[in-house]
Design an enzyme around this catalytic site. Structure first.
Site, PDB file in Angstrom:
ATOM      1  N   ASP A  82       0.845  -1.196   0.000  1.00 45.12           N
ATOM      2  CA  ASP A  82       0.000   0.000   0.000  1.00 45.12           C
ATOM      3  C   ASP A  82       0.883   1.251   0.000  1.00 45.12           C
ATOM      4  OD1 ASP A  82      -2.381   1.454   0.149  1.00 45.12           O
ATOM      5  OD2 ASP A  82      -2.364   1.487   2.341  1.00 45.12           O
ATOM      6  N   ASP A 104       2.752   4.692  -5.766  1.00 48.30           N
ATOM      7  CA  ASP A 104       2.059   5.959  -5.510  1.00 48.30           C
ATOM      8  C   ASP A 104       2.940   7.102  -6.021  1.00 48.30           C
ATOM      9  OD1 ASP A 104       0.800   8.212  -4.611  1.00 48.30           O
ATOM     10  OD2 ASP A 104       0.701   7.604  -2.502  1.00 48.30           O
ATOM     11  N   GLY A 211      -8.952   5.511   2.091  1.00 44.09           N
ATOM     12  CA  GLY A 211      -9.522   6.344   3.153  1.00 44.09           C
ATOM     13  C   GLY A 211     -10.986   6.070   3.408  1.00 44.09           C
ATOM     14  N   ALA A 212     -11.398   4.792   3.324  1.00 42.32           N
ATOM     15  CA  ALA A 212     -12.826   4.461   3.436  1.00 42.32           C
ATOM     16  C   ALA A 212     -13.296   4.242   4.868  1.00 42.32           C
ATOM     17  CB  ALA A 212     -13.139   3.228   2.595  1.00 42.32           C
ATOM     18  N   ASN A 232     -10.055   0.209   0.691  1.00 43.48           N
ATOM     19  CA  ASN A 232      -9.016   0.117   1.716  1.00 43.48           C
ATOM     20  C   ASN A 232      -9.564   0.498   3.092  1.00 43.48           C
ATOM     21  OD1 ASN A 232      -7.498  -0.281  -0.589  1.00 43.48           O
ATOM     22  ND2 ASN A 232      -5.907   1.180  -0.039  1.00 43.48           N
ATOM     23  N   ASP A 234      -8.257   0.749   7.199  1.00 39.50           N
ATOM     24  CA  ASP A 234      -7.174   0.682   8.189  1.00 39.50           C
ATOM     25  C   ASP A 234      -7.623   1.262   9.536  1.00 39.50           C
ATOM     26  OD1 ASP A 234      -4.744   0.380   9.454  1.00 39.50           O
ATOM     27  OD2 ASP A 234      -3.790   2.084   8.484  1.00 39.50           O
TER      28      ASP A 234
END
Length: 286
Positions: A82, A104, A211-212, A232, A234
């Site tokens: 990630d 990224d 960022g869900a 994603n 976290d």
């Protein structure tokens, strides 16, 4: 069963219009909880390692634990890097057996992002590893990566089309108003029309939502309906895990057996993962 690539998971997700959960893995208990949740609800699953996880546990420990878990699993499991922000880190993870990586390049110019992404793709495709890229900047903080709100930038649909045409990327992460870390003042307002426009231009490219954690269930369902195929998570996992540890230690301040603290925390995290899998529509799809 062993590891498979995220691109392989995306084929069925695109065909049946659901999203696969990508859950950040930092230690043994978290990895066990995520895999057990996937087994219990019969879901494909992506375990991903962030910059912080790799620094904390080490790439060899993270890859070793996930590989062991995947070998024993009866559901499809992918191991994903990630927010790998350098060519070298992507190569390190590929060498250690990751089945998917993310380059990224959102901090670079569009053309440099394309150049570096293609450099990663050239190596990854040769060994069957899928590649995710990011266009636009997602605000907030995730481990060592921090993007100030004023620097966050929404993904431009026509730029996304150009990027995919130039790279043939496996998955594209887009910025539509989410952020890494906890949200201040409730759930974010997402630019769903922008997502629809991107997916209309890129009907065959799986779209990723970063960022869900903290995004409302209704918004998540709408995102999936409009083309999101990887989500994603976290922060929601961290909160469940740490809050349960605090609860146990507050109730039993003399407890010194880490198993009696980490065990309930693992179960709390597992419950969150199972709930997310049901929400994403990937439960029962293994």
């Amino acid at each position: 069963m062993g590891l498979i690539s995220v691109a392989q998971l995306m084929k069925k997700a695109e065909a049946e219009k659901y999203a696969v959960g990508a859950f950040n893995a930092n230690n043994m208990e978290i990895i066990q909880a995520i895999i057990e949740a996937a087994e219990e609800v019969k879901s494909p699953v992506i375990l991903q390692a962030s910059q912080g996880a790799l620094k904390y546990a080490g790439v060899d420990f993270i890859s070793g634990m996930v590989k062991i878990a995947a070998e024993k699993a009866t559901v499809p499991v992918a191991l994903h890097l990630d927010h790998g922000n350098s060519f070298e880190q992507n190569m390190l993870c590929i060498r250690h057996g990751f089945s998917s990586v993310m380059f990224d390049g959102s901090a670079f110019s569009l053309e440099e992002n394309i150049r570096l992404t293609n450099k990663v793709i050239e190596v990854a495709r040769a060994v069957g590893v899928s590649v995710e890229a990011e266009l636009g900047k997602i605000g907030g903080t995730e481990d060592d990566i921090s993007v100030d709100e004023k620097d966050a930038r929404y993904t431009l649909p026509k730029e996304a089309l150009y990027f995919v045409e130039k790279t043939q990327i496996d998955l594209l992460a887009v910025a539509i108003g989410t952020a890494h870390g906890p949200y201040k003042g409730g759930s974010p307002k997402l630019d769903l029309n922008r997502l629809t426009e991107i997916k209309t231009l890129l009907p065959n490219t799986p779209i990723v939502l970063h960022g869900a954690s903290g995004v409302s269930d209704e918004s998540v369902r709408e995102c999936i309906a409009r083309g999101i195929r990887k989500i994603n998570i976290d922060t929601d996992l961290r909160q469940a895990f740490v809050w349960k540890m605090r609860e146990i230690m507050d109730a039993n301040p003399k407890e010194i057996d880490p198993r009696k603290i980490l065990g309930p925390a693992k179960e709390a995290l597992k419950a969150v993962v199972k709930t997310k899998m049901q929400l994403f529509g990937c439960a029962g799809k293994a």
